[in-house]
Design a protein around this motif. Sequence first.
Motif, PDB file in Angstrom:
ATOM      1  N   ARG A 188       1.818   1.804   4.867  1.00 52.39           N
ATOM      2  CA  ARG A 188       0.379   1.649   4.644  1.00 52.39           C
ATOM      3  C   ARG A 188       0.082   1.640   3.140  1.00 52.39           C
ATOM      4  NH1 ARG A 188      -3.205   5.864   3.977  1.00 52.39           N
ATOM      5  NH2 ARG A 188      -5.396   5.527   4.565  1.00 52.39           N
ATOM      6  N   ALA A 189       0.782   2.494   2.390  1.00 50.28           N
ATOM      7  CA  ALA A 189       0.605   2.527   0.936  1.00 50.28           C
ATOM      8  C   ALA A 189       1.090   1.207   0.321  1.00 50.28           C
ATOM      9  CB  ALA A 189       1.371   3.701   0.347  1.00 50.28           C
ATOM     10  N   MET A 190       2.232   0.726   0.814  1.00 44.97           N
ATOM     11  CA  MET A 190       2.787  -0.551   0.341  1.00 44.97           C
ATOM     12  C   MET A 190       1.771  -1.672   0.542  1.00 44.97           C
ATOM     13  SD  MET A 190       5.998  -2.126  -0.187  1.00 44.97           S
ATOM     14  CE  MET A 190       6.467  -3.849  -0.258  1.00 44.97           C
ATOM     15  N   GLN A 191       1.116  -1.659   1.704  1.00 47.22           N
ATOM     16  CA  GLN A 191       0.155  -2.712   2.035  1.00 47.22           C
ATOM     17  C   GLN A 191      -0.998  -2.732   1.017  1.00 47.22           C
ATOM     18  OE1 GLN A 191       0.592  -5.077   4.491  1.00 47.22           O
ATOM     19  NE2 GLN A 191      -1.148  -6.014   3.448  1.00 47.22           N
ATOM     20  N   ALA A 192      -1.418  -1.539   0.555  1.00 49.19           N
ATOM     21  CA  ALA A 192      -2.504  -1.470  -0.430  1.00 49.19           C
ATOM     22  C   ALA A 192      -2.103  -2.229  -1.692  1.00 49.19           C
ATOM     23  CB  ALA A 192      -2.828  -0.017  -0.751  1.00 49.19           C
ATOM     24  N   GLY A 193      -0.823  -2.118  -2.088  1.00 48.39           N
ATOM     25  CA  GLY A 193      -0.333  -2.855  -3.251  1.00 48.39           C
ATOM     26  C   GLY A 193      -0.220  -4.341  -2.961  1.00 48.39           C
ATOM     27  N   PHE A 200      -7.887   0.364  15.371  1.00 47.02           N
ATOM     28  CA  PHE A 200      -6.971   1.322  15.988  1.00 47.02           C
ATOM     29  C   PHE A 200      -5.681   1.523  15.187  1.00 47.02           C
ATOM     30  CE2 PHE A 200      -3.574   2.393  19.077  1.00 47.02           C
ATOM     31  CZ  PHE A 200      -3.996   3.677  19.350  1.00 47.02           C
ATOM     32  N   THR A 201      -5.050   0.423  14.776  1.00 42.93           N
ATOM     33  CA  THR A 201      -3.755   0.536  14.099  1.00 42.93           C
ATOM     34  C   THR A 201      -3.862   1.338  12.801  1.00 42.93           C
ATOM     35  OG1 THR A 201      -3.143  -1.566  15.060  1.00 42.93           O
ATOM     36  CG2 THR A 201      -1.749  -0.760  13.293  1.00 42.93           C
ATOM     37  N   SER A 202      -4.905   1.077  11.992  1.00 48.06           N
ATOM     38  CA  SER A 202      -4.998   1.832  10.741  1.00 48.06           C
ATOM     39  C   SER A 202      -5.406   3.279  11.013  1.00 48.06           C
ATOM     40  CB  SER A 202      -5.928   1.157   9.738  1.00 48.06           C
ATOM     41  OG  SER A 202      -7.205   1.026  10.272  1.00 48.06           O
ATOM     42  N   TYR A 203      -6.255   3.510  12.007  1.00 51.60           N
ATOM     43  CA  TYR A 203      -6.588   4.904  12.347  1.00 51.60           C
ATOM     44  C   TYR A 203      -5.349   5.650  12.807  1.00 51.60           C
ATOM     45  CZ  TYR A 203     -11.647   3.842  12.345  1.00 51.60           C
ATOM     46  OH  TYR A 203     -12.910   3.486  12.005  1.00 51.60           O
ATOM     47  N   PHE A 204      -4.496   4.961  13.556  1.00 52.08           N
ATOM     48  CA  PHE A 204      -3.274   5.596  14.045  1.00 52.08           C
ATOM     49  C   PHE A 204      -2.385   6.000  12.861  1.00 52.08           C
ATOM     50  CE2 PHE A 204       1.183   5.310  15.502  1.00 52.08           C
ATOM     51  CZ  PHE A 204       1.160   6.262  16.518  1.00 52.08           C
ATOM     52  N   GLN A 205      -2.218   5.085  11.910  1.00 54.76           N
ATOM     53  CA  GLN A 205      -1.397   5.412  10.742  1.00 54.76           C
ATOM     54  C   GLN A 205      -1.971   6.597   9.976  1.00 54.76           C
ATOM     55  OE1 GLN A 205      -1.135   1.080   9.569  1.00 54.76           O
ATOM     56  NE2 GLN A 205       0.541   1.923   8.383  1.00 54.76           N
TER      57      GLN A 205
END
Lengths: 545, 208
Positions: free
Chosen positions: B67-72, A522-527
């Motif tokens: 989210r992009a930061m997390q990928a790194g 859910f959290t990544s889909y939300f982002q």
Amino acid sequence: MAIKINFDGKMVVLENDGKSSVMELARKAGWHIDAKCGGRGSCASCNVLLGEGCYRVFTETIEVMPEQRREVLSCQTYVIGDCAEIFLPRSSVISFAGARIADEMDIPEHHFNPKFKTGFGVAVDIGTTTVVAALIDLQSGKIMSRESLYNQQILKADDVVSRISLCSIEGNLEALQELVIEHTLNPLIHKLCDGTGTDKNDIVHVTLSGNTVMMHIFFGVSPETIGVIPFKPVSNSFSSTARELKIDVNPDARIEDVPSISGYVGGDITSDLHVSNLWKRDGLTLLIDIGTNGEMVASLNGEMTACATAAGPAFEGAGLLHGARAASRAIDTVKYDRNLDFELTVIGDPSPMGLCGSAIIDFIADGFKCGLINAFGRYDVDLLKEKDRYENVKGMHACMLVAAELSATGESITVTEHDIAEILKAKAAIYSGLKTLLTELGKTVHEIDHIILAGGFAKHIDIKNAITIGLLPDVPIEKYEVIGNGSLAGAALALLDQSTKQAYLDIIHKPKVITLNKTAHFTSYFQEALAIPNLEEEDFPSVII
Amino acid sequence: MAKNEALYEAVLKGKRKDVAEIVQQEIDGGTNVESILMDSMVPAMAEIGDRFSRNEAYVPEMLIAARAMQAGLDLLDPLLQEAGHEPIGKVAIGTVKGDLHDIGKNLCAMMLKGAGFEVMDLGVDCDVDKYKEAVENGAKVVLLSALLTTTMPYMKEVVKGLAGSGAKILIGGAPVTQEYADEIGADGYSDDANTCVKATKIALGIAA
């Protein structure tokens, strides 16, 4: 010597009773102040301006000099002494004029077998924001009339979670119950009776459909347990009499609800399921009720899984700078291209006061298509300036849709980047909810055979634009079906055919309910869903070209 | 390495694939892993946090950048550990017992990671023991989140439970106020994800 309250060129004079907050004084003067946080002093929706006088704000005592103005939260402010002057800004006052009727419903085929064979019944959809009631002749089965009003509980708090919170403070449960019965349902019943020449004593049966929290409060039961893990309702179903609940119909009339499925998946969904026969359909069908509390159910060859997602009230215009409820003077559709010549339609009166949810979806969709708005909801500021549409509102970039001289408020109507961000959060909640639901079933959005949209709002949105912004899945438009207010239809069926009650009691055990935050995705889909239309571009092949 | 402009921009614009690619290139090229994090990625998140505070960026952009930061970070984390990199501080965060509303908590966790903290995300519905365990495992700051007035009072229990442990306690969430923090004896309060980073730095005596 008195308290003067000013709004929109009018002034009302009141006495100070010493115990009412400025918000309550304004209400006595006839103006309803928006209280998004429930009057706890944690948001700024109830700001007012204080003129000359002495006040207590939180615990501070302040004195305002003549010609001075001081901006405060009205829910936390009290007048000290007898003399004060208060100015209500437009942005803090809720308008109740001309609510658009969210009552379009299709009642499916059924046996006509009411529990009461003579007299009248009233079917009610109790929404978090809107309440709709229908008067039905129990002898003929004919729907005599329909009326709608805002749920007056919005005076205290906008969403379900804030209302649950309020109920933890003594006296609030009773206050909320009174707002929905005495100040919402009873006026609706009076309107229905007056309009049809019906004697209210002939109303012998009232059926209600709504989310689980609304039902608890209606029957005077605290919904607090729904607010904490494991979100269990006190009961899935309630009944009482009109006498007990002070509903203005025959005192012996029976009051019953459509049973709920879980704490966050309510009787409105039970109604939608019954009306749409969701579990009798082959393949993968998704039912989405787009409301403040976005509830949805997926049926895979008859096996149903349900969830609820907190979309908030942004689609109903709340929380946006110039947002409006879908009522008279609200802009309801918007169309434009890179020239930024906005083609608008307005409900009722031609001079607009704000945008309702369907219009803001149109605005963002066309803006994205023509390059005015980028994938993260930010404006091309140079384009706005070039076309004389740029405004800076409290430091935020904004697009001016209607010039001050053409609006009903005398101020220009704008959409700020903050407004767009609010809509993106709301649409991300809905889309990530449905995607999570599908993932739990091992499916993707492209495998959906059919989508059913329910709720008053669903009737009025442009589905293509809703796909463009990434609110709804990118599947061919033919796969969509709109059932309108299934909740009201479900309440009506409970009046018309007494066997419906048993059907409802069977339905509520069918869906498996999942809690979104506990799932892995859910959290990544939300982002991902916060971008327009989505960071997962393969979900939206027709939008990303 | 000085600041890698392309990496900084990629984090700022939320381009996850670009971030992963550039970080991998830098790793392969032998750049100091600590420098990749601290000189390019952390400043990008700090910039977006500041823009947020100035009303020039909004929650969607901030979450997309995080989210992009997390990928790194996924690529860097094992290497940072190998290199014996010391995070600027070790903190734990979770929503209190009974509360499952975690969007705000997740955003704070991401901004803290983005600022270079080691973050133990305790998830939702955390009881006193769970916070205690985090402190035993080295958390110097414990951050509590509650969205409901019905779950907020549990914060007081946590403050009592952690008394004498030496860990600082910060609280946040819609119904929470500075007054409430003072009342229950918490060390600080923040009302959004960016000020949460600042409050954490203040609690640890790090220059903000």
